[in-house]
Enzyme design. Structure first.
Site, PDB file in Angstrom:
ATOM      1  NE  ARG A 197     -11.010  -1.042   3.906  1.00 51.04           N
ATOM      2  CZ  ARG A 197     -11.623  -1.200   5.069  1.00 51.04           C
ATOM      3  NH1 ARG A 197     -12.796  -1.809   5.112  1.00 51.04           N
ATOM      4  NH2 ARG A 197     -11.082  -0.761   6.187  1.00 51.04           N
ATOM      5  CG  ASP A 224      -5.449   8.047   4.576  1.00 49.84           C
ATOM      6  OD1 ASP A 224      -6.361   8.678   4.005  1.00 49.84           O
ATOM      7  OD2 ASP A 224      -5.639   7.022   5.267  1.00 49.84           O
ATOM      8  CD  GLU A 270      -6.612   5.319   2.473  1.00 54.84           C
ATOM      9  OE1 GLU A 270      -7.592   5.428   3.232  1.00 54.84           O
ATOM     10  OE2 GLU A 270      -5.449   5.123   2.888  1.00 54.84           O
ATOM     11  CE  LYS A 314      -3.189   2.690   2.962  1.00 53.66           C
ATOM     12  NZ  LYS A 314      -4.050   2.720   4.148  1.00 53.66           N
ATOM     13  CE  LYS A 347      -6.427   8.811   8.001  1.00 53.41           C
ATOM     14  NZ  LYS A 347      -7.125   7.788   8.791  1.00 53.41           N
ATOM     15  CG  ASP A 364      -9.816   7.658   6.707  1.00 51.58           C
ATOM     16  OD1 ASP A 364      -8.744   7.623   6.054  1.00 51.58           O
ATOM     17  OD2 ASP A 364      -9.865   7.828   7.937  1.00 51.58           O
ATOM     18  CG  ASP A 416      -1.835   5.298   4.934  1.00 55.80           C
ATOM     19  OD1 ASP A 416      -1.706   4.242   5.571  1.00 55.80           O
ATOM     20  OD2 ASP A 416      -2.914   5.669   4.426  1.00 55.80           O
TER      21      ASP A 416
HETATM   22  N1  BES Z   1      -4.212   4.657   6.875  1.00 50.79           N
HETATM   23  C1  BES Z   1      -5.337   4.379   7.677  1.00 50.79           C
HETATM   24  C2  BES Z   1      -5.050   3.366   8.775  1.00 50.79           C
HETATM   25  C3  BES Z   1      -4.102   3.807   9.861  1.00 50.79           C
HETATM   26  C4  BES Z   1      -4.592   4.320  11.042  1.00 50.79           C
HETATM   27  C5  BES Z   1      -2.743   3.650   9.721  1.00 50.79           C
HETATM   28  C6  BES Z   1      -3.714   4.682  12.039  1.00 50.79           C
HETATM   29  C7  BES Z   1      -1.880   4.009  10.720  1.00 50.79           C
HETATM   30  C8  BES Z   1      -2.357   4.525  11.889  1.00 50.79           C
HETATM   31  C9  BES Z   1      -6.463   3.809   6.821  1.00 50.79           C
HETATM   32  O1  BES Z   1      -6.507   4.267   5.515  1.00 50.79           O
HETATM   33  C10 BES Z   1      -7.731   4.240   7.471  1.00 50.79           C
HETATM   34  O2  BES Z   1      -7.973   5.410   7.515  1.00 50.79           O
HETATM   35  N2  BES Z   1      -8.516   3.286   7.964  1.00 50.79           N
HETATM   36  C11 BES Z   1      -9.722   3.587   8.622  1.00 50.79           C
HETATM   37  C12 BES Z   1     -10.748   2.590   8.181  1.00 50.79           C
HETATM   38  C13 BES Z   1     -12.150   2.930   8.619  1.00 50.79           C
HETATM   39  C14 BES Z   1     -12.630   4.152   7.906  1.00 50.79           C
HETATM   40  C15 BES Z   1     -13.029   1.744   8.318  1.00 50.79           C
HETATM   41  C16 BES Z   1      -9.463   3.486  10.120  1.00 50.79           C
HETATM   42  O3  BES Z   1      -8.700   2.629  10.548  1.00 50.79           O
HETATM   43  O4  BES Z   1     -10.019   4.300  10.847  1.00 50.79           O
HETATM   44 ZN    ZN Z   2      -4.711   4.873   4.726  1.00 51.75          ZN
HETATM   45 MN    MN Z   3      -7.572   6.100   5.348  1.00 49.91          MN
END
Ligand code: BES
Ligand code: ZN
Ligand code: MN
Length: 490
Positions: free
Chosen positions: A348, A267, A346, A262, A274, A344, A285
């Site tokens: 996947r 992000d 993204e 990834k 966020k 968010d 990320d």
């Molecule tokens: N890049 C984030 C995941 C992440 C969170 C990485 C904290 C490192 C530290 C990912 O793209 C994300 O935002 N995931 C969301 C998914 C949710 C919207 C289902 C998350 O984990 O909040």
């Molecule tokens: Zn992300």
């Molecule tokens: Mn995200």
């Protein structure tokens, strides 16, 4: 970067700035410490007594000008009570010794690991020494510090394991080169480390290391039909890149191992934006992509007799008038359609198309690496990464490599029962389920795109970087585990 090598002379005769020898709890001397003690007519044990040296793992006691010892400095390191240093303790020891060497401003240190398990300990000491001397100064400006003094670390190994040690050292050195590259890319700010820059770095790496690489731009990605990946780029001024590394060390028809990273260079969350606190972390990320770069670099140095492919989907998740809106539907390369309920989620969306692309290699295994979910950090914290796998043997081998390299994974469930939560009335699936089991439902989403091969998914959100403190920065994980995994397939 430190130069690592092996050497054969006795601890007391070694011409070096500092020799490092182990002492256990109860001031029990290791073979190398005994040798120094004999040569110095008991000066070592006398010094230990005056210092009340406890022998705790990770502690270092510097001694100076012991009589009968060629090196001016002897660094006594604690080895605890066991005969064998655990991977974690060996890593801490390498780190503490290198840090002491830097403090003493010396450039050449010779370390004598314990006799038992010396090869494994040496591997960890290499990683620890790299940790202690790694510096990020690319954008430090006027406060960039001079490079640490330590230039050479040599290991005095028992004769019985000399051959094994030489092979293991080669692997560790390549691993460290890979990890330092992964850290470098991760620590670069997102205004430097754009998808375009990753494409350029890929070409540079391929050229210097004899890899084949293809860097695709938006047009080429459109042609592949990667509508899910491209949906993430809608709101960004930065053009995406899809990078394909190929290392061919095996026979033409040997099924390759494919690594998929990834590469979200920043992000913001998109329209599902966020919160402001700690949003700077989202420059990391792209750590899954950084891991693929690091592994490919190490592989190119080690030249295993295998075929290895590295795929990187790189883009920025940003917001503008063209950004994806919640509820928008996109068609993935697999033909399956996706309702984006949360922009968010993204990672996947870009990985699913890369995972479909992986099919063309008829792989023996596909391993994706991603900072995919905050939920994984909640579940496992920052010591273990999450591993999800459709193949038990694959999972077990990666977990074993992780244990050996102190770069650990904890198996998480991949079960059909979790799939229902991803259902949508407007597409084949939604990109998010509820809050519950967030790391698992994310893995279940990816699972839908990986039915044609053995697959493992590594959620490294908790382990790829340290988010605060003096060591804030990329960790280079899980390059060490994956390089070991590759070499274990030799
Ligand atoms: N890049 C984030 C995941 C992440 C969170 C990485 C904290 C490192 C530290 C990912 O793209 C994300 O935002 N995931 C969301 C998914 C949710 C919207 C289902 C998350 O984990 O909040
Ligand atoms: Zn992300
Ligand atoms: Mn995200």
């Amino acid at each position: 970067m430190i130069e690592f090598s092996l050497r054969a002379d006795h601890p007391s005769n070694t011409k070096t700035d500092a020799v490092a020898v182990a002492v256990h709890e109860g001031q029990k001397l290791s073979w190398a410490a005994q040798e120094i003690d004999k040569a110095s007519k008991g000066a070592l044990s006398a010094a230990l007594k005056s210092a009340s040296f406890a022998g705790r793992c990770g502690s270092v006691l510097p001694l100076f000008n012991l009589p009968g010892v060629a090196a001016n400095r002897v660094l006594v390191f604690g080895a605890g009570s066991a005969n064998l240093l655990a991977a974690k303790d060996a890593r801490a020891t390498g780190k503490a010794l290198a840090a002491t060497a830097v403090e003493l401003d010396v450039s050449d240190v010779t370390m004598f690991p314990l006799g038992e398990g010396a090869v494994g300990a040496m591997q960890q000491m290499v990683l620890g020494a790299s940790d202690a001397t790694y510096r990020y100064d690319e954008t430090k400006g006027t406060s960039a510090k001079p490079k640490p003094s330590l230039k050479r670390v040599r290991f005095g190994m028992p004769d019985a394991v000399a051959k094994e040690a030489a092979a293991a050292l080669k692997v560790s050195v390549a691993t460290v080169h890979g990890m330092e590259f992964t850290k470098y890319l991760g620590n670069l700010p997102a205004n430097f480390c754009t998808p375009t820059r990753l494409g350029e770095e890929a070409k540079k790496l391929a050229k210097s290391h004899g890899l084949k690489v293809t860097v695709m731009d938006r047009k080429a990605i459109e042609k592949l039909g990667m509508g899910s990946f491209l949906s993430v780029t809608n709101g960004s001024e930065q053009p995406p890149r899809f990078i394909v590394f190929e290392y061919n060390g095996g026979k033409k028809n040997d099924a390759p191992t494919v690594f998929v990273g990834k590469g979200v260079t920043f992000d913001t969350g998109g329209i599902s934006i966020k919160p402001a606190a700690e949003m700077d972390h989202m420059k990391w990320d792209m750590s899954g992509a950084g891991t693929v770069f690091g592994v490919m670099k190490a592989v190119a140095e080690l030249k295993p007799k295998q075929n290895i492919v590295g795929l990187v989907a790189a883009c920025e998740n940003h917001i503008n008038g063209k950004a994806t809106k919640p509820g928008d539907v996109f068609k993935s390369m697999s033909g399956q359609t996706i309702e984006v309920l949360n922009t968010d989620a993204e990672g996947r969306l870009i990985l699913c198309d890369a995972l479909t692309y992986a099919e063309r290699f008829k792989p023996r295994a596909v391993i994706d690496i991603a900072t995919l979910t905050g939920a994984c950090v909640v579940a496992l914290g920052s010591h273990n990464a999450g591993i999800f796998a459709s193949d038990d043997a694959l999972a077990e081998r990666i977990i074993a490599s992780g244990k050996k390299m102190n770069d650990r994974f904890w198996r998480m469930p991949l079960e059909e029962d979790y799939q229902e939560a991803l259902s949508s009335n407007f597409a084949d699936m939604a990109n998010v389920a509820g809050r519950e089991g967030g790391a698992i439902t994310a893995a279940c989403f990816l699972w839908r795109f990986t039915k044609k091969y053995n697959w493992a998914h590594l959620d490294i959100a908790g382990v790829a970087y340290k988010g605060s403190g003096k060591e804030k920065g990329a960790t280079g994980r899980p390059v060490a585990a994956l390089v070991d995994y590759v070499m274990a397939n030799e």
